[in-house]
Design a protein around this motif. Structure first.
Motif, short mmCIF file in Angstrom:
data_model
loop_
_atom_site.label_atom_id
_atom_site.label_comp_id
_atom_site.label_asym_id
_atom_site.label_seq_id
_atom_site.Cartn_x
_atom_site.Cartn_y
_atom_site.Cartn_z
N LYS A 11 0.83 -1.20 0.00
CA LYS A 11 0.00 0.00 0.00
C LYS A 11 0.87 1.25 0.00
CE LYS A 11 -3.64 -2.25 2.74
NZ LYS A 11 -4.34 -2.27 4.05
N VAL A 12 0.43 2.24 -0.77
CA VAL A 12 1.04 3.57 -0.76
C VAL A 12 -0.09 4.58 -0.79
CG1 VAL A 12 2.62 5.19 -1.85
CG2 VAL A 12 3.07 2.74 -2.01
N HIS A 13 -0.30 5.26 0.33
CA HIS A 13 -1.38 6.24 0.45
C HIS A 13 -0.78 7.61 0.69
CE1 HIS A 13 -4.09 2.75 2.09
NE2 HIS A 13 -3.79 2.61 0.82
N TYR A 14 -1.22 8.59 -0.09
CA TYR A 14 -0.74 9.96 0.08
C TYR A 14 -1.84 10.81 0.71
CZ TYR A 14 2.97 8.57 -3.16
OH TYR A 14 4.02 7.93 -3.75
N HIS A 27 -7.28 10.76 1.46
CA HIS A 27 -6.04 10.15 0.97
C HIS A 27 -6.16 9.81 -0.51
CE1 HIS A 27 -5.39 9.51 5.30
NE2 HIS A 27 -4.11 9.42 5.01
N TYR A 29 -5.14 6.90 -2.88
CA TYR A 29 -4.74 5.50 -2.75
C TYR A 29 -4.00 5.08 -4.02
CZ TYR A 29 -7.99 5.71 1.14
OH TYR A 29 -8.63 6.07 2.31
N ASP A 32 -3.06 0.14 -3.38
CA ASP A 32 -3.98 -0.17 -2.29
C ASP A 32 -4.21 -1.67 -2.15
OD1 ASP A 32 -5.63 0.47 -0.16
OD2 ASP A 32 -7.41 0.71 -1.41
N THR A 60 8.23 1.33 -5.02
CA THR A 60 8.07 0.98 -3.61
C THR A 60 8.68 -0.37 -3.30
OG1 THR A 60 6.00 2.24 -3.59
CG2 THR A 60 6.40 0.80 -1.72
N LYS A 66 8.44 5.29 0.27
CA LYS A 66 8.05 4.73 1.57
C LYS A 66 6.65 4.13 1.49
CE LYS A 66 7.72 5.74 6.50
NZ LYS A 66 7.86 6.77 7.57
N SER A 68 3.00 2.58 2.77
CA SER A 68 2.04 2.81 3.85
C SER A 68 1.65 1.51 4.53
CB SER A 68 0.78 3.50 3.30
OG SER A 68 1.10 4.70 2.65
N GLY A 69 1.90 0.41 3.86
CA GLY A 69 1.58 -0.90 4.40
C GLY A 69 2.10 -1.98 3.48
N ASP A 83 3.60 -2.78 8.03
CA ASP A 83 2.55 -2.89 9.05
C ASP A 83 3.16 -3.10 10.44
OD1 ASP A 83 0.44 -2.68 7.16
OD2 ASP A 83 0.77 -4.77 6.59
#
Length: 326
Positions: A11-14, A27, A29, A32, A60, A66, A68-69, A83
């Protein structure tokens, strides 16, 4: 099957900030919850429209963006588990980068204009101490010749080369550190059609010669069909269909995949298009349900209420669609 790299729930969320206090209100996504496995020696394709999250996912994986998960494992070693907040230390990550390289989309912006060809190619060799100082130039010459460059060009700077030659320099830079895995981020998108085939043939030759594994990111389905062993189709940060490339091109089941394939130019004006799909209706991302539902000609009520999961629809073939997977 020998797994080289495994991606789990990436996951990459801005964050989107607004208001006087610059608070997070929503955000983007970009990626996701993406899962896939790339086998050693294979070419895995990642396709989709611009903004689908292809390049973000690829960068990523290399820990250039970086997460997000999610979790990424390379050759049995965990690069990160976002996570749990577990990441490789900088020293281990630097050592691992020798085996994981990237070829960027735009060769003009990815090469340092202040460095000549020898400096560009030798930087990784020196960084990872792959040979003694007296052998660096010989190694550069060897790699340049493998990539179709003349050793007499070593002292020239990027602005003195054509687009195709610049991309060859980018490939040589990646190859110089003896990687086993290369992310190819639309490597031919900025090149003329006449040059694209030369670069692709070069990449195929290098793959066979050095036993490389590729993640090939592209929106050019004509190239992907002949270049990739397996394929994943992304839409708005999610994988909506994946499987063997031949299966996806011969029997696509997700309406979005069918829409993409319908856009592939035919070889003759009288030749019918292979598939048809719905046309764009709404560019907003729905808060609930399937993200492709606003554009889907087969949408039904549950498509706007539930998010479909990637489920088997054939041997090694999965899709996230209520209409396709009963």
């Amino acid at each position: 099957m020998t797994e080289l790299i495994t991606i789990k729930d990436l996951k990459v969320h801005y964050p989107i900030r607004s208001g006087f206090f610059n608070r997070v209100t929503d955000h983007v996504y970009a990626v996701d919850g993406v899962d896939f496995i790339i086998e050693k020696g294979k070419t895995y394709g990642l396709v989709g429209e611009s903004g689908s999250g292809k390049s973000t996912a690829g960068k990523t994986m290399l820990n250039l963006i970086k997460p997000s998960g999610g979790r990424v494992i390379f050759e049995g070693k965990q690069i990160f588990d976002a996570d749990k907040g577990e990441y490789l230390d900088s020293g281990s990550m630097t050592a691992l980068r020798q085996k994981m390289q990237i070829i960027f989309q735009d060769p003009s912006s990815s090469l340092n204009p202040k460095q000549n060809v020898e400096q560009i190619i030798s930087a990784g060799i020196i960084k990872h101490r792959l040979c003694s100082g007296s052998q660096v130039r010989e190694r550069c010459i060897e790699i340049m010749e493998k990539c179709g460059l003349d050793k007499r060009q070593m002292m020239r700077y990027p602005h003195e080369f054509s687009g195709g030659q610049k991309q060859r320099i980018g490939i040589a830079r990646a190859l110089a550190v003896e990687p086993s895995f290369i992310v190819c981020d639309e490597p031919t998108a900025a090149l003329d059609m006449s040059i694209q085939s030369q670069i692709l043939n070069l990449m195929l030759d290098l793959k066979e010669q050095y036993g490389l594994t590729y993640l090939f990111i592209s929106h050019n389905l004509g190239v992907v069909e002949h270049f990739c062993d397996e394929l994943a189709v992304m839409y708005r940060g999610k994988i909506v269909e994946q499987g063997k490339t031949a299966d996806l091109f011969s029997s696509p089941v997700h309406p979005y995949t069918q829409l993409l394939l319908s856009s592939v130019p035919v070889s003759h004006p009288d030749e019918p298009r292979r598939h048809t799909g719905g046309q764009p209706q709404d560019e907003s991302i729905p808060k609930h349900g399937c993200r492709f539902a606003p554009r889907c000609p087969y949408r039904e009520k549950r498509c706007t209420e539930q998010e479909p999961l990637l489920l088997p629809c054939g041997e090694g073939h999965t899709a996230a669609c209520f209409h396709a997977v009963k």
